[in-house]
Design an enzyme around this catalytic site. Structure first.
Site, mmCIF file in Angstrom:
data_model
loop_
_atom_site.group_PDB
_atom_site.id
_atom_site.type_symbol
_atom_site.label_atom_id
_atom_site.label_comp_id
_atom_site.label_asym_id
_atom_site.label_seq_id
_atom_site.Cartn_x
_atom_site.Cartn_y
_atom_site.Cartn_z
ATOM 1 N N TRP A 82 0.827 -1.217 0.000
ATOM 2 C CA TRP A 82 0.000 0.000 0.000
ATOM 3 C C TRP A 82 0.861 1.268 0.000
ATOM 4 C CZ3 TRP A 82 -0.722 -4.032 3.506
ATOM 5 C CH2 TRP A 82 -0.047 -3.923 4.706
ATOM 6 N N GLU A 91 -5.904 0.856 5.268
ATOM 7 C CA GLU A 91 -6.069 1.451 6.599
ATOM 8 C C GLU A 91 -7.175 0.767 7.401
ATOM 9 O OE1 GLU A 91 -4.029 3.171 8.130
ATOM 10 O OE2 GLU A 91 -2.732 3.670 6.465
ATOM 11 N N GLN A 142 -6.323 -2.375 14.288
ATOM 12 C CA GLN A 142 -6.250 -3.502 15.243
ATOM 13 C C GLN A 142 -5.692 -4.788 14.645
ATOM 14 O OE1 GLN A 142 -10.417 -2.690 15.970
ATOM 15 N NE2 GLN A 142 -10.009 -2.886 18.138
ATOM 16 N N LEU A 157 -9.671 -12.437 9.117
ATOM 17 C CA LEU A 157 -8.957 -11.214 9.474
ATOM 18 C C LEU A 157 -9.470 -10.630 10.800
ATOM 19 C CD1 LEU A 157 -6.751 -9.338 8.424
ATOM 20 C CD2 LEU A 157 -8.424 -8.200 7.001
ATOM 21 N N TYR A 194 -12.376 -8.844 13.625
ATOM 22 C CA TYR A 194 -13.012 -7.518 13.769
ATOM 23 C C TYR A 194 -13.884 -7.225 12.540
ATOM 24 C CZ TYR A 194 -9.564 -7.043 17.456
ATOM 25 O OH TYR A 194 -8.796 -7.254 18.570
ATOM 26 N N TYR A 201 -7.585 8.112 13.842
ATOM 27 C CA TYR A 201 -6.366 7.518 13.288
ATOM 28 C C TYR A 201 -6.505 7.308 11.773
ATOM 29 C CZ TYR A 201 -3.064 4.231 11.577
ATOM 30 O OH TYR A 201 -2.115 3.655 10.780
ATOM 31 N N ASP A 229 -1.195 5.703 16.316
ATOM 32 C CA ASP A 229 -1.551 4.293 16.493
ATOM 33 C C ASP A 229 -0.660 3.755 17.613
ATOM 34 O OD1 ASP A 229 0.948 3.867 15.435
ATOM 35 O OD2 ASP A 229 0.296 2.526 13.827
ATOM 36 N N CYS A 289 11.758 0.717 18.220
ATOM 37 C CA CYS A 289 11.273 1.093 19.553
ATOM 38 C C CYS A 289 10.257 0.044 20.005
ATOM 39 C CB CYS A 289 10.656 2.496 19.493
ATOM 40 S SG CYS A 289 10.401 3.211 21.109
ATOM 41 N N CYS A 332 17.631 0.822 21.281
ATOM 42 C CA CYS A 332 18.010 2.242 21.282
ATOM 43 C C CYS A 332 19.333 2.473 20.549
ATOM 44 C CB CYS A 332 18.076 2.767 22.709
ATOM 45 S SG CYS A 332 16.515 2.552 23.585
ATOM 46 N N CYS A 386 18.597 3.380 17.099
ATOM 47 C CA CYS A 386 17.533 4.377 16.924
ATOM 48 C C CYS A 386 18.092 5.715 16.419
ATOM 49 C CB CYS A 386 16.818 4.577 18.254
ATOM 50 S SG CYS A 386 15.517 5.804 18.150
ATOM 51 N N CYS A 419 16.048 11.499 22.840
ATOM 52 C CA CYS A 419 14.972 10.758 23.527
ATOM 53 C C CYS A 419 15.071 10.909 25.047
ATOM 54 C CB CYS A 419 15.043 9.283 23.136
ATOM 55 S SG CYS A 419 13.820 8.273 23.977
#
Ligand code: SF4
Length: 386
Positions: free
Chosen positions: A47, A60, A65, A103, A105, A143, A161, A215, A222, A225, A231
């Protein structure tokens, strides 16, 4: 001549001004590092190789979830089955649910279908660009609206998210559980400040990828990162303390009993099974299932099943033997379902607590969309049928 109060307020204002400038520089530095990292490290996801708002809308909805890895198994097939917004809007909901099967939900599949219909009817088949209009569509919350507006239309809209919340909570050592409005608003302000200057599409996805790959919830990497030097949680060695948690109660467990209801001898050549379609407004609405229900206190599984089948379909059955036990975890509860082979002994089914019912052969079951727990039964039935 200035009095002492004037002097104090001037100092406070200069301090606030210096602070704003420093804060602005820090935000700009974090933004720059994140974008540079994303330019090299971005995950190659299907996507992300399209600017088609419909394809982005589908991705999306799937990602609400659901993990990226899981959505990847559905995204391409779904778009092959429904290649345009018009094709989706004109499809039967049963076909949409079938393409969504597994899938989870399922409310998302209903909402995506309804959104496509609203867009075709009221927006000339196009997605609106503004967050407020997007949020007026079924199943599109803050979101999804922010993700579509930034990724499909390049608007400077923030997204929050799970991954983004974790990264921002740590970067800015944000106190309070993200479920609290105050904490959420602070995180949204930080996300908004970062996603500016036409960078939101890349910036939002950089935050998502950083949360997914670097993260990490329990063991953040870290040392890999790009924003470690800025941070707050890392500077104080408190990475895993953020996001702060709200105390949760124990997850409830529900026990249910369901029937594999045969009209003849189980597995005989022309035997059929009774399946029921869940009410559209219920959880897992529109999916088919082996009928049954919750086991109440003091009932045996068999007693509960006989009672539920009377209440749901007005039929009588004889419970023959246990068939399968399935444990399944939903977001807010766990369920243990006990499936039994049953023989139909009386009463023409009536759709009382379901939308529809049908007698079908084992080989026909695959045409219908079932929830995950019932799919395990299907697999076992097919094995036993041979
Ligand atoms: Fe997360 Fe560590 Fe990076 Fe901070 S430094 S954002 S805790 S990975």
């Amino acid at each position: 001549m200035k009095g002492s109060n004037d002097t104090a307020s001037d100092s406070a204002e200069s301090f606030a001004c210096v602070w704003r400038v420093m804060d602005g520089r820090r935000t700009a530095k974090i933004r720059k590092k994140l974008l540079a990292w994303y330019a090299v490290e971005a995950r190659d996801l299907p996507w992300r190789n399209t600017r088609d708002p419909y394809a982005i809308l589908v991705s999306e909805f799937m990602l609400q979830q659901t993990r990226v890895q899981t959505a990847l198994g559905y995204y391409g097939r779904f778009l092959e089955r429904f290649p345009s917004l018009e094709a989706l809007a004109k499809a039967e909901i049963d076909d949409v649910l079938k393409a969504w099967e597994g899938l989870g939900y399922y409310r998302r599949a209903h909402n995506l279908h309804r959104t496509a219909q609203v867009l075709l009817r009221e927006h000339d088949g196009r997605l609106p660009k503004s967050v407020s209009e997007l949020r007026g569509l079924p199943g599109i919350g803050p979101y999804t609206a922010g993700a579509i507006a930034s990724i499909a239309f390049g608007l400077d809209e923030p997204v929050l998210d799970g991954n983004v919340v974790r990264v921002l909570s740590r970067l800015f050592a944000v106190p309070g559980a993200p479920g609290r409005a105050e904490t959420r608003n602070r995180l949204l302000r930080e996300a908004q400040r970062l996603a500016s200057g036409g960078t939101a599409a890349a910036l939002n996805q950089a935050l998502m990828d950083l949360g997914a790959r670097v993260c990490l919830p329990r063991s953040p990497r870290c040392h890999e990162c790009p924003v470690a030097s800025a941070c707050d949680a890392h500077h104080t060695g408190r990475e895993v303390e953020f996001p702060q948690k709200r105390k949760k109660g124990p997850i409830p467990r529900v026990v249910g009993a369901a029937g594999i209801i045969w009209d003849k001898e189980p597995f005989s050549s022309d035997a059929k099974l009774l399946i029921a379609k869940r009410k559209a407004d219920d959880m897992l609405g529109g999916l088919w299932e082996f009928p049954g229900g919750r086991v109440e206190d003091g009932e045996s599984h068999e007693e509960a099943l006989i009672r539920e089948l009377r209440e749901e379909l007005a039929i009588e059955v004889e419970v023959i033997e246990p068939f399968l036990q399935v444990d399944h975890a939903y977001t807010h509860f766990r369920v243990t379902l006990h499936f039994f082979h049953c023989r139909h002994t009386g009463g023409e089914p009536v759709a009382i607590e379901c939308d529809e019912w049908r007698w079908v052969g084992v080989s026909e079951l695959d045409r219908f969309a079932f929830p995950t727990a019932d799919r395990k039964v299907l697999e076992e039935l097919e094995v036993q049928q041979g």
